[in-house]
Design a protein around this motif. Structure first.
Motif, mmCIF file in Angstrom:
data_model
loop_
_atom_site.group_PDB
_atom_site.id
_atom_site.type_symbol
_atom_site.label_atom_id
_atom_site.label_comp_id
_atom_site.label_asym_id
_atom_site.label_seq_id
_atom_site.Cartn_x
_atom_site.Cartn_y
_atom_site.Cartn_z
ATOM 1 N N ARG A 10 -13.373 5.318 -9.872
ATOM 2 C CA ARG A 10 -13.175 5.901 -8.541
ATOM 3 C C ARG A 10 -13.130 7.422 -8.570
ATOM 4 N NH1 ARG A 10 -8.819 2.905 -10.077
ATOM 5 N NH2 ARG A 10 -6.824 3.924 -10.447
ATOM 6 N N ASN A 11 -12.678 8.022 -9.654
ATOM 7 C CA ASN A 11 -12.641 9.485 -9.714
ATOM 8 C C ASN A 11 -14.040 10.081 -9.618
ATOM 9 O OD1 ASN A 11 -9.847 9.630 -9.917
ATOM 10 N ND2 ASN A 11 -9.879 9.473 -12.146
ATOM 11 N N TYR A 48 -14.927 9.885 -5.922
ATOM 12 C CA TYR A 48 -14.186 10.902 -5.181
ATOM 13 C C TYR A 48 -14.830 12.283 -5.363
ATOM 14 C CZ TYR A 48 -10.412 7.431 -4.819
ATOM 15 O OH TYR A 48 -9.664 6.295 -4.560
ATOM 16 N N ARG A 61 -1.489 1.171 4.481
ATOM 17 C CA ARG A 61 -2.307 1.795 3.432
ATOM 18 C C ARG A 61 -3.789 1.582 3.699
ATOM 19 N NH1 ARG A 61 2.106 -0.455 1.712
ATOM 20 N NH2 ARG A 61 3.610 0.708 0.452
ATOM 21 N N ALA A 73 -6.627 4.442 4.448
ATOM 22 C CA ALA A 73 -7.884 4.488 3.705
ATOM 23 C C ALA A 73 -9.086 4.409 4.644
ATOM 24 C CB ALA A 73 -7.931 3.342 2.695
ATOM 25 N N VAL A 112 -9.496 7.789 6.395
ATOM 26 C CA VAL A 112 -10.123 8.774 5.501
ATOM 27 C C VAL A 112 -11.627 8.528 5.403
ATOM 28 C CG1 VAL A 112 -10.243 9.562 3.101
ATOM 29 C CG2 VAL A 112 -8.023 9.190 4.173
ATOM 30 N N SER A 128 -19.001 4.770 2.044
ATOM 31 C CA SER A 128 -17.546 4.969 2.096
ATOM 32 C C SER A 128 -16.781 3.662 2.016
ATOM 33 C CB SER A 128 -17.174 5.718 3.378
ATOM 34 O OG SER A 128 -17.471 4.939 4.528
ATOM 35 N N ILE A 168 -15.095 4.593 -1.291
ATOM 36 C CA ILE A 168 -13.962 5.418 -0.867
ATOM 37 C C ILE A 168 -12.793 4.567 -0.396
ATOM 38 C CG2 ILE A 168 -13.204 7.241 0.689
ATOM 39 C CD1 ILE A 168 -15.192 8.164 -1.373
ATOM 40 N N LEU A 223 -9.394 3.771 -2.647
ATOM 41 C CA LEU A 223 -8.228 4.515 -2.173
ATOM 42 C C LEU A 223 -7.065 3.574 -1.882
ATOM 43 C CD1 LEU A 223 -7.083 7.236 -1.419
ATOM 44 C CD2 LEU A 223 -8.056 6.973 0.870
ATOM 45 N N ASP A 278 -5.478 2.819 -5.146
ATOM 46 C CA ASP A 278 -4.644 3.943 -5.593
ATOM 47 C C ASP A 278 -3.285 3.933 -4.893
ATOM 48 O OD1 ASP A 278 -6.049 5.241 -7.568
ATOM 49 O OD2 ASP A 278 -7.218 6.445 -6.176
#
Length: 369
Positions: free
Chosen positions: A24-25, A28, A163, A167, A170, A290, A294, A298, A301
């Motif tokens: 995921r990093n 991102y 959550r 997400a 975002v 996304s 994304i 997210l 996380d």
């Protein structure tokens, strides 16, 4: 197509998978770079707002005009002192749009433009939009977008959890920023059709996201009662299980929109289609991205910051480490059982006397004197 169907079935059953959440990093970072580029485009170029948002006038000529688009632009600039957007319509008429002019000067601009185009001013149709009305339309558009966002967050928080709502929000902001940034970079006009396109792609993006969230919610009902999967593992399974479905629906939706944008707006010259087709094309692609790269990572996380999920992760990792140690010990045991006698290597480096050498050299009997 059968291969793609088999791939989707294998992904859904968990036979194969791609580690979307684990990487995921990377996603991102890619999204951050794209978003920064879009923001720079907005700051440097700004949006090419239509007259519906900033006021102005639209003049439409009769059919089959012999004047070229370049000449009409020059005439409009001379008459108004501002840059104009000129489009040639399918019936041969010209649509001349001049934004930001005072409506009190519209008659003068119309007469000058008709004289340059060599037509009767009565045959030059004029649609006027006052700046105050255009500002009101722009404010209403922003208000509608804000209300849409609030309702989405409330619904997702009730249907799933906060959550997932965060997400999804975002991801929606990500899609809007990229789409508007593309408009700023390419210079396409922003009209009410663009706003309609934005709202449409936001709904489509939410559809893909909710499909993954629904699968994730179903698979994590009793997640703390097992020690096989972490929350991130199940989130990754949910993405893989709906991946081919998302790709299929996105491609099917993009094909007609691509026809509008590239064939209708580009090849055939129907520029009035660009305002809505570009927002749909970019937004659909960004929304599919996304929802996969994304929104769900997210959520993983945010969820794994909870104490229960942290404890579950420790138990899962401890069990995996124990299983790996037991497997390694069993492998070592099998290897020892299948190895030759341990004394063989020790004897291999020593000089073992032969049978003759072991008996020694035979000596002749000594004579007694």
């Amino acid at each position: 197509m059968s291969k793609l169907g088999n791939l989707g079935a294998r992904l859904h059953r968990g036979e194969i998978s791609y580690d979307f959440v684990g990487k995921r990093n990377n996603w991102y970072s890619i999204s951050f770079l794209i978003t920064i580029t879009a923001i720079v485009g907005l700051v440097v170029n700004g949006l090419n707002l239509g007259i519906e948002f900033q006021g102005g006038a639209v003049f439409t000529t009769p059919n089959n005009m012999s004047v070229s688009v370049a000449q009409a632009k020059e005439y409009a600039h001379t008459a108004s002192g501002q840059e104009a957007i000129v489009q040639k319509l399918g019936n041969g008429s010209l649509r001349i749009q001049i934004a930001g002019i005072d409506t009190s000067k519209s008659d003068q601009i119309k007469n000058t433009l008709a004289k340059d185009l060599k037509i009767d001013s009565n045959k030059l149709a004029a649609d006027l939009v006052g700046p105050s009305w255009g500002e009101q339309i722009a404010n209403k558009a922003w208000e509608g977008l804000g209300i849409f966002m609030v309702l989405v967050v409330i619904y997702l928080a009730i249907a799933f959890e906060w959550r997932m709502a965060v997400a999804a929000l975002v991801a929606l902001i990500h899609d809007i920023t990229i789409t508007t940034g593309i408009y700023a970079l390419v210079g396409f006009e922003v009209t009410p059709g663009t706003v309609i396109g934005l709202l449409t792609i936001l709904g489509y993006s939410l559809y893909d996201t909710v499909v993954v969230f629904d699968s994730l919610k179903e698979q994590t009902k009793d997640i703390t009662k097992q020690t096989r999967w972490t929350y991130a593992d199940i989130a990754n399974k949910s993405i893989n299980g709906t991946l081919v479905r998302s790709i299929n629906t996105t491609v099917v939706a993009l094909l007609p929109v691509a026809g509008l944008l590239f064939i209708g707006g580009g090849f055939l010259g129907a520029g009035t289609l660009n305002d809505i087709s570009l927002s749909l094309f970019v937004g659909l692609a960004a929304g599919a991205y996304s929802s996969i790269f994304i929104a769900t990572p997210l959520v993983a996380d945010l969820k794994e910051r909870e104490p229960q999920m942290k404890a579950l992760r420790k138990r899962v990792l401890a069990k995996r480490a124990q299983a790996a140690a037991e497997e390694s010990a069993a492998t070592d045991g099998v290897a020892r059982d299948e190895s030759p006698d341990d004394t063989a290597p020790a004897l291999a480096g020593r000089r073992v006397p032969s049978m003759a050498r072991g008996r020694g050299r035979r000596r002749a009997p000594r004579k007694h004197r």
